[in-house]
Design a protein around this motif. Structure first.
Motif, PDB file in Angstrom:
ATOM      1  N   UNK A   1       0.777  -1.233   0.000  1.00 20.36           N
ATOM      2  CA  UNK A   1       0.000   0.000   0.000  1.00 20.36           C
ATOM      3  C   UNK A   1       0.805   1.278   0.000  1.00 20.36           C
ATOM      4  N   UNK A   2       2.134   1.176  -0.109  1.00 25.65           N
ATOM      5  CA  UNK A   2       2.972   2.373  -0.201  1.00 25.65           C
ATOM      6  C   UNK A   2       3.576   2.438  -1.600  1.00 25.65           C
ATOM      7  N   UNK A   3       3.534   3.606  -2.192  1.00 19.91           N
ATOM      8  CA  UNK A   3       3.892   3.748  -3.602  1.00 19.91           C
ATOM      9  C   UNK A   3       5.382   3.712  -3.893  1.00 19.91           C
ATOM     10  N   UNK A   4       6.208   4.127  -2.944  1.00 19.93           N
ATOM     11  CA  UNK A   4       7.638   4.232  -3.258  1.00 19.93           C
ATOM     12  C   UNK A   4       8.501   3.732  -2.112  1.00 19.93           C
ATOM     13  N   UNK A   5       8.251   2.539  -1.659  1.00 18.46           N
ATOM     14  CA  UNK A   5       8.999   2.016  -0.512  1.00 18.46           C
ATOM     15  C   UNK A   5      10.443   1.664  -0.868  1.00 18.46           C
ATOM     16  N   UNK A   6      10.743   1.518  -2.158  1.00 20.87           N
ATOM     17  CA  UNK A   6      12.103   1.131  -2.557  1.00 20.87           C
ATOM     18  C   UNK A   6      13.148   2.170  -2.178  1.00 20.87           C
ATOM     19  N   UNK A   7      12.741   3.433  -1.984  1.00 17.26           N
ATOM     20  CA  UNK A   7      13.704   4.484  -1.660  1.00 17.26           C
ATOM     21  C   UNK A   7      13.810   4.759  -0.159  1.00 17.26           C
ATOM     22  N   UNK A   8      13.290   3.841   0.631  1.00 16.00           N
ATOM     23  CA  UNK A   8      13.491   3.944   2.070  1.00 16.00           C
ATOM     24  C   UNK A   8      12.203   4.099   2.860  1.00 16.00           C
ATOM     25  N   UNK A   9      12.135   3.404   3.999  1.00 11.58           N
ATOM     26  CA  UNK A   9      10.965   3.446   4.867  1.00 11.58           C
ATOM     27  C   UNK A   9      11.381   3.773   6.294  1.00 11.58           C
ATOM     28  N   UNK A  10      10.492   4.455   6.986  1.00  9.50           N
ATOM     29  CA  UNK A  10      10.676   4.747   8.404  1.00  9.50           C
ATOM     30  C   UNK A  10       9.633   3.998   9.214  1.00  9.50           C
ATOM     31  N   UNK A  11      10.038   3.543  10.404  1.00  9.09           N
ATOM     32  CA  UNK A  11       9.023   3.133  11.360  1.00  9.09           C
ATOM     33  C   UNK A  11       8.770   4.329  12.275  1.00  9.09           C
ATOM     34  N   UNK A  12       7.505   4.540  12.553  1.00  8.57           N
ATOM     35  CA  UNK A  12       7.091   5.739  13.280  1.00  8.57           C
ATOM     36  C   UNK A  12       6.280   5.336  14.501  1.00  8.57           C
ATOM     37  N   UNK A  13       6.703   5.788  15.667  1.00 10.48           N
ATOM     38  CA  UNK A  13       5.965   5.571  16.909  1.00 10.48           C
ATOM     39  C   UNK A  13       5.427   6.906  17.384  1.00 10.48           C
ATOM     40  N   UNK A  14       4.122   7.060  17.355  1.00  5.75           N
ATOM     41  CA  UNK A  14       3.478   8.290  17.823  1.00  5.75           C
ATOM     42  C   UNK A  14       3.126   8.062  19.294  1.00  5.75           C
TER      43      UNK A  14
END
Length: 399
Positions: free
Chosen positions: A286-299
């Motif tokens: 469901x993410x369009x451009x994950x090949x250029x890097x992903x973050x994990x986010x904790x709110x």
């Protein structure tokens, strides 16, 4: 004589320096270059403000995240020039565009990595990217408060212990106009060790910019000690090699406190926590451009939710299970182990210098590291084969 905290509890956050009205505290390096506060007794009036500002004397408040997700910024250029998914850059731009100020670590001068204050969009690049060394805080806490009192919106980005230091300096006072972001931290070497590593490799080393993570050709970002001079590469040593970046990732020369870090845990101290998300098995959909890097986010807080809402049109996110984050990242469970040759490194460093110390201390690590990298490469390659992907999914269901 005042003792601010026990030496090996000190994280070097600088809150005590900012708290001292008499400027009676300065930071003094130990044999490995780690900075610890020293009190000038001639100036000290025993007011105790330094003790009150130290979070080691007041247990930090830890928070279970309210929401966790994986994502990246929408602008590809922002994403590819960031360490992972580029969320920190979005936060910075949003705050500055709303006439706020940002405090974060700058590697513009590799020999003097420190926290700086910016309020101009053109300066965002000064804070982008990972810097694998302890940044000098100086009077940052004091400066943050001055901005808050002037009703400026402030974004502070730092290690968990730097965030805790700022919160302790604020004495528990809440500010709606203050957003605090930390990241999943492995530990920090000293500026002195980094300088010695640089000086051993680069002769003409003035005006060098520090880069520790690089994305090239759409591939997963690599760890490196890269030094730029006037935009051109002056030195580049990629992991794994017999050098600074391998020593860092092996936990060979962190600050002593890092090996017992109270912030290496699932509960957090900031409004938002960021970290790398490696999608080697193509789990994220469901993410369009994950090949250029992903973050994990904790709110982690309501203020964190507010900041995410402010930036919702600039990033793409999918919700994710926090337990999976914890499985993927050891520093969300416990501190990194103290390297078995940490004492040997310190002894050799003090007697023979950085190059001899790292060569002797890392000798047995490189083969092990290269085997792990080879295994990960094989694992990632196999996971692209359809039948293997099905097997991986079945194994996950069994777990």
């Amino acid at each position: 004589m005042i003792e601010i905290c026990k030496k090996y509890d000190c994280v070097g956050c600088g809150a005590c320096i900012s708290a001292c009205n008499k400027r009676a505290i300065f930071m003094h390096p130990d044999s490995l270059g780690f900075l610890y506060p020293v009190i000038d007794q001639k100036r000290c009036v025993d007011c105790g403000l330094c003790v009150k500002s130290c979070f080691n004397n007041h247990k930090p408040t830890f928070i279970e995240p309210l929401k966790t997700c994986v994502g990246h910024v929408l602008k590809v250029e922002e994403q590819v020039t960031s360490t992972s998914g580029g969320l920190a850059s979005v936060f910075m731009r949003e705050i500055i565009n709303n006439e706020g100020v940002v405090y974060g670590c700058s590697g513009e001068n590799a020999h003097e990595v420190k926290h700086i204050r910016i309020e101009n969009i053109d300066d965002v690049n000064k804070l982008k990217g990972s810097k694998y060394v302890q940044s000098f805080m100086g009077l940052t806490c004091n400066s943050v408060v001055q901005d808050l009192k002037a009703n400026r919106t402030v974004l502070f980005i730092g290690t968990p212990c730097q965030v805790a230091g700022l919160k302790a300096y604020l004495k528990g006072k809440e500010y709606d106009n203050l957003f605090m972001v930390d990241f999943v931290c492995h530990g920090v070497p000293s500026q002195q060790i980094l300088n010695d590593a640089i000086d051993a490799k680069v002769a003409d080393n003035g005006n060098l910019r520090l880069v520790n993570r690089v994305k090239e050709g759409g591939k997963e970002s690599k760890y490196t000690l890269r030094l730029l001079k006037e935009g051109k590469i002056a030195y580049d040593q990629a992991y794994p090699s017999m050098g600074y970046i391998t020593g860092f990732l092996s936990g060979l020369y962190y600050r002593e406190n890092c090996y017992q870090c109270q912030f290496a845990r699932r509960e957090r101290v900031s409004d938002i926590t960021l970290g790398d998300f490696w999608d080697r098995h193509d789990d994220v959909k469901g993410l369009n451009n994950k090949k250029d890097g992903l973050s994990m986010i904790m709110v982690n807080t309501e203020n964190g939710k507010k900041l995410m809402s402010m930036c919702k049109d600039s990033c793409e996110l999918v919700e994710w299970d926090y337990e999976d984050f914890i499985k993927r990242n050891g520093q969300l469970k416990q501190p990194i182990r103290r390297h078995p040759k940490r004492d040997q490194f310190e002894e050799l460093y003090c007697s023979k210098g950085f190059q001899s110390a790292i060569k002797e201390s890392l000798r047995g690590d490189l083969n092990r590291i290269r085997k792990i990298i080879l295994f990960n490469l094989i694992d990632s390659t196999l996971s692209t084969i359809p039948i293997i992907k099905i097997i991986y999914k079945q194994l996950k269901l069994i777990k």
